[in-house]
Each structure stands twice: as structure tokens, then as C-alpha cells.
Design a protein around this motif. Structure first.
Motif, PDB file in Angstrom:
ATOM      1  N   TYR A   3       0.891  -1.066  -0.121  1.00 17.09           N
ATOM      2  CA  TYR A   3      -0.080   0.034   0.032  1.00 17.09           C
ATOM      3  C   TYR A   3       0.917   1.192  -0.051  1.00 17.09           C
ATOM      4  O   TYR A   3       1.927   1.186   0.367  1.00 17.09           O
ATOM      5  N   LYS A   4       0.126   2.399  -0.269  1.00 13.92           N
ATOM      6  CA  LYS A   4       0.916   3.624  -0.365  1.00 13.92           C
ATOM      7  C   LYS A   4       0.302   4.411   0.795  1.00 13.92           C
ATOM      8  O   LYS A   4      -0.952   4.587   0.931  1.00 13.92           O
ATOM      9  N   ALA A  29       3.497  -1.598   3.161  1.00 19.45           N
ATOM     10  CA  ALA A  29       3.349  -0.374   2.688  1.00 19.45           C
ATOM     11  C   ALA A  29       4.677  -0.564   1.436  1.00 19.45           C
ATOM     12  O   ALA A  29       5.898  -0.681   2.066  1.00 19.45           O
ATOM     13  N   ASP A  30       4.495  -0.069   0.364  1.00 16.32           N
ATOM     14  CA  ASP A  30       5.473   0.097  -0.767  1.00 16.32           C
ATOM     15  C   ASP A  30       6.285   1.510  -0.603  1.00 16.32           C
ATOM     16  O   ASP A  30       7.228   1.682  -0.870  1.00 16.32           O
ATOM     17  N   GLU A  31       5.249   2.609  -0.302  1.00 15.22           N
ATOM     18  CA  GLU A  31       5.520   3.831  -0.370  1.00 15.22           C
ATOM     19  C   GLU A  31       5.067   4.406   0.922  1.00 15.22           C
ATOM     20  O   GLU A  31       3.985   4.415   1.332  1.00 15.22           O
ATOM     21  N   TYR A  33       4.835   8.377   2.813  1.00 14.97           N
ATOM     22  CA  TYR A  33       5.448   9.835   2.450  1.00 14.97           C
ATOM     23  C   TYR A  33       5.242  10.745   3.831  1.00 14.97           C
ATOM     24  O   TYR A  33       4.156  10.344   4.353  1.00 14.97           O
ATOM     25  N   VAL A  65      -2.778   7.264  -3.647  1.00 17.06           N
ATOM     26  CA  VAL A  65      -2.353   7.051  -2.198  1.00 17.06           C
ATOM     27  C   VAL A  65      -3.496   6.025  -1.539  1.00 17.06           C
ATOM     28  O   VAL A  65      -4.669   6.548  -1.529  1.00 17.06           O
ATOM     29  N   LYS A 343      -6.507  -1.980  -3.182  1.00 18.28           N
ATOM     30  CA  LYS A 343      -5.237  -0.961  -3.322  1.00 18.28           C
ATOM     31  C   LYS A 343      -5.600  -0.058  -4.602  1.00 18.28           C
ATOM     32  O   LYS A 343      -6.102  -0.435  -5.474  1.00 18.28           O
TER      33      LYS A 343
END
Length: 345
Positions: A3-4, A29-31, A33, A65, A343
Motif C-alpha cells: 500500500y501507499k 507499505a511500498d511507499e 510519504y 495513495v 489498493k
């Protein structure tokens, strides 16, 4: 693919804790922020063994996201949560801005995760989920299994809340005042209305017309929304010179019979609860013991003989974790584990 996730308010106490817990728990989570206001753009924050540079919330595109974990204050959440939700991103908000909105679920996963099923099944939803007040979160984790067993009629709560609940400036004020007392250079109160070092202040948030403070009202309203609107709840909220960890003296009156031994056994099996209750010196939990821990601790379980079917409890938890950051992430985990979110592309 993972997930982002965007953490909004990443430079604050709770935002930093969110990043830490995401890494600790191996959130899928892949990303990730880190977002903050324009004045914090480029500022570095830790995420596990990585360092993230803060991006500007004002110009961030949430398209694609999956989760926005917000801890940037009520006014920011009020303005930005609907905008973020409209971009298809699910907002889990730690402020009080959306807790009492009829179309926004208020969630503690150990208590009412089932509410997420119906919410996420709606074709039209705000894409906002609220995290409760830090004091309420730990309270309802302890109350839910007891309410299921014997049905709580009335709850009298006294909270003893650490300064971290007011943010970094409040922690600095306690530290500076404590040092100042020993060097005869006592700083004037800035965050609080009275000296917090070596003192207790029976005042958290603004006063309301009925004499209660907003913090006390939150405990009442949120307990009713998540647990049972029929429970009578009253609260006195007190700020104490502790850096991390909220404590609560809880007096309960039940409709049905329940003994201290039964309550102790029930709580030992309850999700998210750790019972530490030896009737001896030190056989209980204090805020220092709970700091950095995920559990809601329950001690001093005993019968209240002044009412029929009464119990007293002492409830302690790390307010930055279960009271805020951890619960927010547990909500996201519940949504994933229940298969409720596809996702984003």
C-alpha cells in the motif's frame, strides 16, 4: 504490491510515532510519504532505518495513495480530510474534527472494528475514519469486555494525563520548569494556565457552559458513540507532571453481578489488555512502566461495596501509542485484514 501511505503532520510527536510504529509492525507499505506544512518542507524524519524528507501537504497529490494517517490538528483535518477523501484516499484522522460527525465512524479496533464493514461497503462515503481521544481509546479497550459480560450502567472516570498530550511545547515547559525550580529561575507558564512542574491542573481543553471541560465531554461522548449510548458517564480530566502515559481511575456500576475475580479473568483474555494486578507493593502499572508499550494496562481491580455490582479499576497506557498513533495504524490494519480496501492503482 503493498500500500501507499501518507503521514500528515509527520514532524509532530504523534506523526513521528506513526512512522516509527509503521516500521516496527512491518506495515505492508511500498511507499510512505511524510507530509507537513510548507515551513517543514525538506525536514528529515525517521522511518525505520530510512530517512524521509517532508513534502508540502498543500501541493501533494493523493491520487493513488491508499491511506492518509492524519495528526496535524483539528483545523487542518477539517479543511483537508474531505479533499483527500475525494481523491479516493482513505483518511484516518487523529484529531477531534470528525469524531462526532454522524457519517464518520469512530473506531478502536478491539472495541468496534465491525463498524468498518458497513462503512467500507457504502457506495458513497466520506472516506474519513476518526480516531478517538487518547483518554477514551485506552478506556474503552478496558470497558468493552466488562460491558459485554455485565452491562455497565454508570462510569465515573478521573484521568491523570501526561503533558505529551498537549504536544512538544508542553513537554518542554515541564522540563524547563522542573530545571528552573532547582536553579531558582522559574519560567512563567506558557502552555498551561498554571505551573505544571510539581503540580496537577484540573483543566484540559476549554470550559463549557455546564462547567465541564471539552476534554471531559469528549470522554463522555466518545464512550457512548463507540460502546453504548445508554451508559451514564462522568469525567474529571487532570493534567499531571508526567512526560508520557495517561492514567485513569475508573469506577463502574453494572446492571448484572460481576466480581473482581471474574473481571480480572475476563480482562486477561481481552484483546489489547494486559492485567498487572498483584495486591502488594509495586504490583500495579504506572505511566513509566507503560511508556513505549502497546497494551492498555489494568491494575487495582477491586469491588466497590458502596453500590450493587460495582468495580474500581486503574487503567494506564502510552497516550502517544494506543491513544493516538498505534490505534490509527491498527484501524488501517483492520481494514486490510478484513479485506475492505482494494489498493489504489
Amino acid at each position: 504490491m503493498g500500500y501507499k501511505v501518507a503521514v500528515v503532520g509527520a514532524t509532530g510527536n504523534v506523526g513521528r510515532e506513526m512512522l516509527s510504529i509503521l516500521a516496527e509492525r512491518g506495515f505492508p507499505a511500498d511507499e510512505v510519504y511524510a507530509l507537513a506544512s510548507s515551513r517543514s518542507v525538506g525536514r528529515e524524519v525517521s522511518f525505520g532505518d530510512k530517512t524521509l524528507k517532508c513534502k508540502d501537504l498543500q501541493h501533494f497529490d493523493f491520487t493513488g495513495v491508499d491511506f492518509a494517517l492524519m495528526s496535524a490538528g483539528g483545523s487542518i483535518s477539517e479543511k483537508w480530510a474531505p479533499k483527500i477523501g475525494a481523491q479516493g484516499c482513505l483518511v484516518i484522522d487523529n484529531s477531534s474534527a470528525w469524531r462526532y460527525h454522524q457519517d464518520v465512524p469512530l473506531i478502536v479496533p478491539e472495541v468496534n472494528a465491525h463498524v468498518l464493514d458497513a462503512y467500507m461497503a457504502k457506495n458513497e462515503r466520506m472516506n474519513i475514519i476518526a480516531n478517538p481521544n487518547c483518554s477514551t481509546a485506552q478506556l474503552v479497550v478496558a470497558l468493552k469486555p466488562l460491558h459485554d459480560k455485565a452491562k455497565i450502567k454508570r462510569a465515573v472516570i478521573s484521568t491523570y494525563q501526561s503533558v505529551s498530550g498537549s504536544g512538544k511545547e508542553a513537554s518542554d515547559e515541564l522540563w524547563n520548569q522542573t530545571k528552573g525550580i532547582y536553579v531558582t529561575d522559574m519560567p512563567e507558564p506558557q502552555v498551561y494556565t498554571k505551573q505544571i512542574a510539581f503540580n496537577v491542573i484540573p483543566h484540559i481543553d476549554v470550559f463549557m457552559e455546564d462547567g465541564y471541560t471539552k476534554e471531559e465531554w469528549k470522554v463522555l461522548a466518545e464512550t457512548k458513540k463507540m460502546l453504548d449510548p445508554k451508559i451514564k458517564v462522568t469525567c474529571t480530566a487532570v493534567r499531571v507532571p508526567v512526560f508520557v502515559g495517561h492514567s485513569e481511575a475508573v469506577n463502574l456500576e453494572f446492571e448484572n453481578e460481576i466480581t473482581a475475580d471474574e473481571a480480572r479473568d475476563i480482562l486477561r483474555e481481552a484483546p489489547g489488555v494486559m492485567v498487572v494486578d498483584s495486591r502488594e507493593d509495586g504490583g500495579y502499572i504506572t505511566p513509566i512502566d507503560a511508556a513505549g508499550e502497546d497494551a492498555t494496562y489494568v491494575s487495582r481491580i477491586r469491588e466497590d461495596t458502596t453500590v450493587e455490582n460495582g468495580l474500581n479499576l486503574w487503567v494506564v497506557s502510552d497516550n502517544l501509542r494506543k491513544g493516538a498513533a498505534l490505534n490509527t495504524i491498527q484501524i488501517a490494519e483492520s481494514i486490510i485484514n478484513r479485506g475492505l480496501l482494494t489498493k489504489a492503482a
